[in-house]
Design a protein around this motif. Structure first.
Motif, PDB file in Angstrom:
ATOM      1  N   UNK A 153       0.756  -1.244   0.089  1.00  0.00           N
ATOM      2  CA  UNK A 153       0.029   0.032   0.035  1.00  0.00           C
ATOM      3  C   UNK A 153       0.792   1.459   0.022  1.00  0.00           C
ATOM      4  N   UNK A 154       2.043   1.239   0.652  1.00  0.00           N
ATOM      5  CA  UNK A 154       2.899   2.384   0.570  1.00  0.00           C
ATOM      6  C   UNK A 154       3.477   2.642  -0.564  1.00  0.00           C
ATOM      7  N   UNK A 155       3.765   1.545  -1.229  1.00  0.00           N
ATOM      8  CA  UNK A 155       4.233   1.753  -2.548  1.00  0.00           C
ATOM      9  C   UNK A 155       3.372   2.339  -3.467  1.00  0.00           C
ATOM     10  N   UNK A 156       2.007   2.073  -3.496  1.00  0.00           N
ATOM     11  CA  UNK A 156       1.047   2.559  -4.172  1.00  0.00           C
ATOM     12  C   UNK A 156       0.614   4.037  -3.887  1.00  0.00           C
ATOM     13  N   UNK A 157       0.944   4.383  -2.685  1.00  0.00           N
ATOM     14  CA  UNK A 157       0.654   5.643  -2.255  1.00  0.00           C
ATOM     15  C   UNK A 157       1.873   6.621  -2.858  1.00  0.00           C
ATOM     16  N   UNK A 158       2.996   5.974  -2.937  1.00  0.00           N
ATOM     17  CA  UNK A 158       4.031   6.646  -3.731  1.00  0.00           C
ATOM     18  C   UNK A 158       3.603   6.835  -5.123  1.00  0.00           C
ATOM     19  N   UNK A 159       3.392   5.749  -5.837  1.00  0.00           N
ATOM     20  CA  UNK A 159       3.072   5.753  -7.123  1.00  0.00           C
ATOM     21  C   UNK A 159       2.092   6.725  -7.609  1.00  0.00           C
ATOM     22  N   UNK A 160       0.862   6.823  -6.656  1.00  0.00           N
ATOM     23  CA  UNK A 160      -0.203   7.655  -6.960  1.00  0.00           C
ATOM     24  C   UNK A 160       0.349   9.172  -6.888  1.00  0.00           C
ATOM     25  N   UNK A 161       1.278   9.365  -5.962  1.00  0.00           N
ATOM     26  CA  UNK A 161       1.556  10.837  -5.453  1.00  0.00           C
ATOM     27  C   UNK A 161       2.712  11.235  -6.676  1.00  0.00           C
ATOM     28  N   UNK A 187       2.339  10.141 -10.000  1.00  0.00           N
ATOM     29  CA  UNK A 187       1.838   9.725 -11.253  1.00  0.00           C
ATOM     30  C   UNK A 187       1.574  10.954 -12.386  1.00  0.00           C
ATOM     31  N   UNK A 188       1.496  12.072 -11.489  1.00  0.00           N
ATOM     32  CA  UNK A 188       1.390  13.426 -12.418  1.00  0.00           C
ATOM     33  C   UNK A 188       2.657  14.210 -12.606  1.00  0.00           C
ATOM     34  N   UNK A 189       3.642  13.516 -12.035  1.00  0.00           N
ATOM     35  CA  UNK A 189       5.054  14.054 -12.082  1.00  0.00           C
ATOM     36  C   UNK A 189       5.748  14.602 -11.028  1.00  0.00           C
ATOM     37  N   UNK A 190       7.199  14.591 -11.067  1.00  0.00           N
ATOM     38  CA  UNK A 190       7.742  15.037  -9.908  1.00  0.00           C
ATOM     39  C   UNK A 190       7.564  16.557  -9.994  1.00  0.00           C
ATOM     40  N   UNK A 218      -2.872  14.685 -13.696  1.00  0.00           N
ATOM     41  CA  UNK A 218      -2.964  13.695 -14.819  1.00  0.00           C
ATOM     42  C   UNK A 218      -1.708  13.090 -15.040  1.00  0.00           C
ATOM     43  N   UNK A 219      -1.803  12.013 -16.169  1.00  0.00           N
ATOM     44  CA  UNK A 219      -0.511  11.209 -16.040  1.00  0.00           C
ATOM     45  C   UNK A 219      -0.561  10.580 -17.659  1.00  0.00           C
ATOM     46  N   UNK A 220       0.575  10.238 -17.765  1.00  0.00           N
ATOM     47  CA  UNK A 220       0.736   9.612 -19.364  1.00  0.00           C
ATOM     48  C   UNK A 220       1.595   8.312 -18.758  1.00  0.00           C
ATOM     49  N   UNK A 221       1.185   7.165 -19.165  1.00  0.00           N
ATOM     50  CA  UNK A 221       1.505   6.049 -18.642  1.00  0.00           C
ATOM     51  C   UNK A 221       2.164   5.250 -19.667  1.00  0.00           C
ATOM     52  N   UNK A 230       7.959  18.835 -22.914  1.00  0.00           N
ATOM     53  CA  UNK A 230       8.017  18.008 -21.945  1.00  0.00           C
ATOM     54  C   UNK A 230       6.674  17.561 -21.334  1.00  0.00           C
ATOM     55  N   UNK A 231       6.205  16.454 -21.103  1.00  0.00           N
ATOM     56  CA  UNK A 231       5.185  16.153 -20.624  1.00  0.00           C
ATOM     57  C   UNK A 231       5.139  16.183 -19.203  1.00  0.00           C
ATOM     58  N   UNK A 232       6.207  15.576 -18.393  1.00  0.00           N
ATOM     59  CA  UNK A 232       6.499  15.426 -17.157  1.00  0.00           C
ATOM     60  C   UNK A 232       7.792  14.866 -16.693  1.00  0.00           C
ATOM     61  N   UNK A 233       8.154  15.294 -15.668  1.00  0.00           N
ATOM     62  CA  UNK A 233       9.375  14.555 -14.931  1.00  0.00           C
ATOM     63  C   UNK A 233       8.858  13.393 -14.041  1.00  0.00           C
TER      64      UNK A 233
END
Lengths: 186, 169
Positions: free
Chosen positions: A12-20, A22-25, A173-176, B55-58
């Motif tokens: 779950x902790x991994x998922x929280x990181x991935x969710x956080x 997903x929109x970019x750093x 938003x994200x691009x996967x 750039x889309x994102x980092x």
């Protein structure tokens, strides 16, 4: 494709990181610390979890993600190809590097209605040039003019938003690089 | 933006950091060190390239179907019934693209879900709500990911816009 990834090992902790992320750093001096703040995790843990997720293959790469939409191209079409199973890889490898092919996916067919298994997004300055480029691909295909393919121009766009794997009401938003990557339509 | 507007530094930023982004406290400072510039400059540069749409994102590219499951789905809907079908489809928060395309199979949309079972349930629901069969075409392989990108030959704004020789090999 991901058979070697142990999905149960994703916590779950991994998922929280991935969710956080997903929109970019965030574009700040200490992005992992800022991500950590939003999910009550310290910077080192955020970094370690990303590292582990990368090692396990859940994260394929971390880096600058560029838009793969060629500039100055107005028209696009999704072209779908019905190829013999053993030809898919060679054809995919041949056409995906072309600069006007922005997406190149192998997808499962839905027989009998839809036998097409390779999907390419073709760009051009207008409809005519898109069709010319489709011909370039047809010539690269194993059966040339006998190849079974379809050109699907888009006529209207009814919805476009980033992929949302997590059901929380986040607005990022994200691009996967998966089904929903880039616009126009995947 | 024309090719000529991109500085060498811009092209380096676009090209050299698509993989192995630093996992350290100050990743942009590390980039700056490699580029011979400053952290502030690099952050400003990425912001600018983002604004320009280059750039889309980092961030992370996640292996499809690991933390979620998605598919490209399609429906064949009579022209006069399109609007109603679109309403039904777009009501779902899990739908994130929806295009009409010129084919008998005319509505194309992407559905994302938490896992495969969740996805199946959404598609079944959609079939019963809309009254049309939903065809699902999940991704098996992404050729671009498998190849990796090099903007040197992939992009129209890069220094060389030639088709990579591999395209014909």
């Amino acid at each position: 494709m991901n058979s070697q990834i142990d999905l149960d090992a994703i916590t779950d902790a991994d998922r929280r990181v991935l969710e956080a992320i997903q929109g970019g750093l965030p574009l700040v001096p200490h992005p992992y610390a800022e991500i950590g703040l939003s999910i009550q995790m310290d910077e080192e843990e955020v970094i370690e979890r990303i590292r582990t997720l990368q090692q396990s293959g859940v994260i394929r790469r971390m880096g600058i993600i560029v838009h793969h939409r060629p500039l100055g191209y107005q028209a696009n079409a999704m072209v779908v190809w019905n190829l013999p199973e053993e030809q898919i890889e060679a054809f995919g490898n041949a056409v995906s590097p072309l600069d006007f092919v922005t997406l190149c996916y192998q997808r499962r067919a839905d027989l009998p209605r839809w036998p097409y298994t390779l999907y390419t997004m073709i760009h051009g300055k207008d409809r005519e040039s898109v069709l010319q480029r489709v011909q370039t691909l047809v010539e690269l295909s194993p059966l040339k003019q006998q190849t079974d393919y379809k050109v699907l121009f888009s006529s209207r766009r009814f919805k476009q938003q980033g992929a949302r794997y997590f059901n929380q009401q986040r607005t990022t938003t994200t691009q996967n690089d998966g089904a929903t990557q880039h616009h126009p339509a995947p | 933006m024309e090719t000529t507007e991109l500085s060498l530094q811009d092209r380096r930023v676009l090209n050299e950091f698509q993989h192995h982004f630093p996992l350290s406290s100050s990743p942009y400072a590390e980039l700056a060190e490699r580029l011979g510039s400053s952290e502030e400059e690099v952050i400003g540069q990425i912001k600018r390239l983002k604004k320009a749409g280059l750039i889309s994102r980092v961030g992370a590219v996640i292996q499809p179907h690991t933390i979620g499951y998605s598919t490209l789905a399609a429906m064949a809907v009579p022209a006069e019934k399109i609007e109603a079908a679109v309403k039904v489809i777009n009501r779902l928060p899990q739908v994130n693209h929806n295009y009409e395309r010129e084919d008998e199979m005319n509505l194309w949309f992407v559905v994302t879900a938490e896992d495969e079972a969740d996805l199946e349930q959404i598609l079944t629901q959609l079939e019963s709500d809309s009254g049309y069969p939903v065809h699902s075409f999940p991704m098996v392989r992404d050729f671009h990911i498998d190849l990796g990108f090099s903007l040197d030959w992939k992009h129209p704004y890069s220094s060389s816009n030639q088709v990579h020789p591999a395209a014909f090999s």
